[in-house]
Write a protein that holds these residues in place. Sequence first.
Motif, PDB file in Angstrom:
ATOM      1  N   HIS A 115      15.735   2.101   4.973  1.00 21.89           N
ATOM      2  CA  HIS A 115      15.874   0.617   4.045  1.00 21.89           C
ATOM      3  C   HIS A 115      14.851   0.448   3.665  1.00 21.89           C
ATOM      4  CE1 HIS A 115      12.840  -0.221   7.880  1.00 21.89           C
ATOM      5  NE2 HIS A 115      13.727   0.291   8.426  1.00 21.89           N
ATOM      6  N   ASP A 116      13.700  -0.154   3.212  1.00 20.37           N
ATOM      7  CA  ASP A 116      12.917  -0.351   2.033  1.00 20.37           C
ATOM      8  C   ASP A 116      11.748  -1.088   3.153  1.00 20.37           C
ATOM      9  OD1 ASP A 116      10.963  -1.244   0.053  1.00 20.37           O
ATOM     10  OD2 ASP A 116      11.620  -3.752  -0.136  1.00 20.37           O
ATOM     11  N   HIS A 157      12.007  -0.083  -2.286  1.00 21.54           N
ATOM     12  CA  HIS A 157      13.138  -0.327  -3.588  1.00 21.54           C
ATOM     13  C   HIS A 157      12.506  -1.180  -4.506  1.00 21.54           C
ATOM     14  CE1 HIS A 157      16.004  -3.243  -4.175  1.00 21.54           C
ATOM     15  NE2 HIS A 157      16.697  -1.678  -4.030  1.00 21.54           N
ATOM     16  N   MET A 194      20.948   1.067  -2.304  1.00 24.27           N
ATOM     17  CA  MET A 194      20.362   1.422  -2.038  1.00 24.27           C
ATOM     18  C   MET A 194      20.047   2.957  -1.701  1.00 24.27           C
ATOM     19  SD  MET A 194      15.993   0.110  -0.747  1.00 24.27           S
ATOM     20  CE  MET A 194      16.469   0.574   1.627  1.00 24.27           C
ATOM     21  N   PRO A 215      13.601  -3.239  -7.176  1.00 25.69           N
ATOM     22  CA  PRO A 215      14.801  -3.849  -7.749  1.00 25.69           C
ATOM     23  C   PRO A 215      14.743  -3.606  -9.283  1.00 25.69           C
ATOM     24  CG  PRO A 215      13.977  -5.417  -6.591  1.00 25.69           C
ATOM     25  CD  PRO A 215      13.364  -4.169  -6.554  1.00 25.69           C
ATOM     26  N   ALA A 219      19.659  -4.153  -4.293  1.00 27.78           N
ATOM     27  CA  ALA A 219      19.528  -3.333  -2.487  1.00 27.78           C
ATOM     28  C   ALA A 219      21.365  -2.858  -1.693  1.00 27.78           C
ATOM     29  CB  ALA A 219      19.491  -4.688  -1.869  1.00 27.78           C
ATOM     30  N   VAL A 243      13.489   3.938  -5.104  1.00 21.77           N
ATOM     31  CA  VAL A 243      14.654   2.999  -5.622  1.00 21.77           C
ATOM     32  C   VAL A 243      14.708   2.518  -6.132  1.00 21.77           C
ATOM     33  CG1 VAL A 243      16.554   3.093  -4.482  1.00 21.77           C
ATOM     34  CG2 VAL A 243      14.728   4.504  -2.932  1.00 21.77           C
ATOM     35  N   SER A 244      15.585   2.165  -6.968  1.00 20.05           N
ATOM     36  CA  SER A 244      15.821   1.103  -8.315  1.00 20.05           C
ATOM     37  C   SER A 244      16.727   0.463  -7.680  1.00 20.05           C
ATOM     38  CB  SER A 244      15.432   2.157 -10.116  1.00 20.05           C
ATOM     39  OG  SER A 244      16.712   2.717 -10.205  1.00 20.05           O
TER      40      SER A 244
END
Length: 240
Positions: free
Chosen positions: A85-86, A101, A125, A103, A122, A118-119
């Motif tokens: 996770h972010d 993250h 992701m 976005p 969400a 990570v683009s």
Amino acid sequence: MMNALSGTDKAAKQTVSLEGRDISVFWRHSLQARRVTLRIDPRQAGVVVTLPPRTTREAGLALLRTHAIWVFSRLDHLPPDAPWHDGGQVLLDGRPHAIRHCPHARGGVWIEGETIMVSGEAEFMRRRLGAFLRQEARRRLSARMAQLAEQSGLRPRRLAIKDTSSRWGSCNSDGTIMLSWRLLMAPAEIQHYVIAHELAHLRHLNHGSDFWMLVASLTPHRHMAETWLRRHGPALLRMA
């Protein structure tokens, strides 16, 4: 298929009530099995029951009932799930990398220092990060295997990178070596041992004394790596 580093990956799943507690059981028939065996699957938090040919599930259920305390103890001591996770972390070569993250960025997934960027949206992701890590595993593990293969003269026919439920590596009689992509998360010394172990199977498709002598000539990390994998391997299998 020879493999000192565990496992099976394809099995029929069933929920079984064991002393009033529901557990996940994965049934597997094996032509090589001589007796019924139990193994905890850390990734799926269940029990793999391996049956010899023509052995019924009732024999496996009987063994489960006999070893219920052991099964409960092992399941209760599994590491917790570690979802990505972010703001979380993932290991690369044993070193923690922060997950960030981004976005509105472009470029998919990339590494900046000790951060994995990570683009995208969400909800995608984890899938994007997982795909990136598999690609990174293929790149790094392939290079490390090629280097050790060149040094040893033991060259596999093909390298397959897979997402297995327990095994870290295996070697087929046709010279194909399989490595778990999750080895990417282990320190380099652990990767070196697993690669050396599977390369040694190209010459000795067994675990006899000659095999272990060859492993010792290829890597000094055997005992440390086996201890590390027993201690930390289940946690790697719980990451996703």
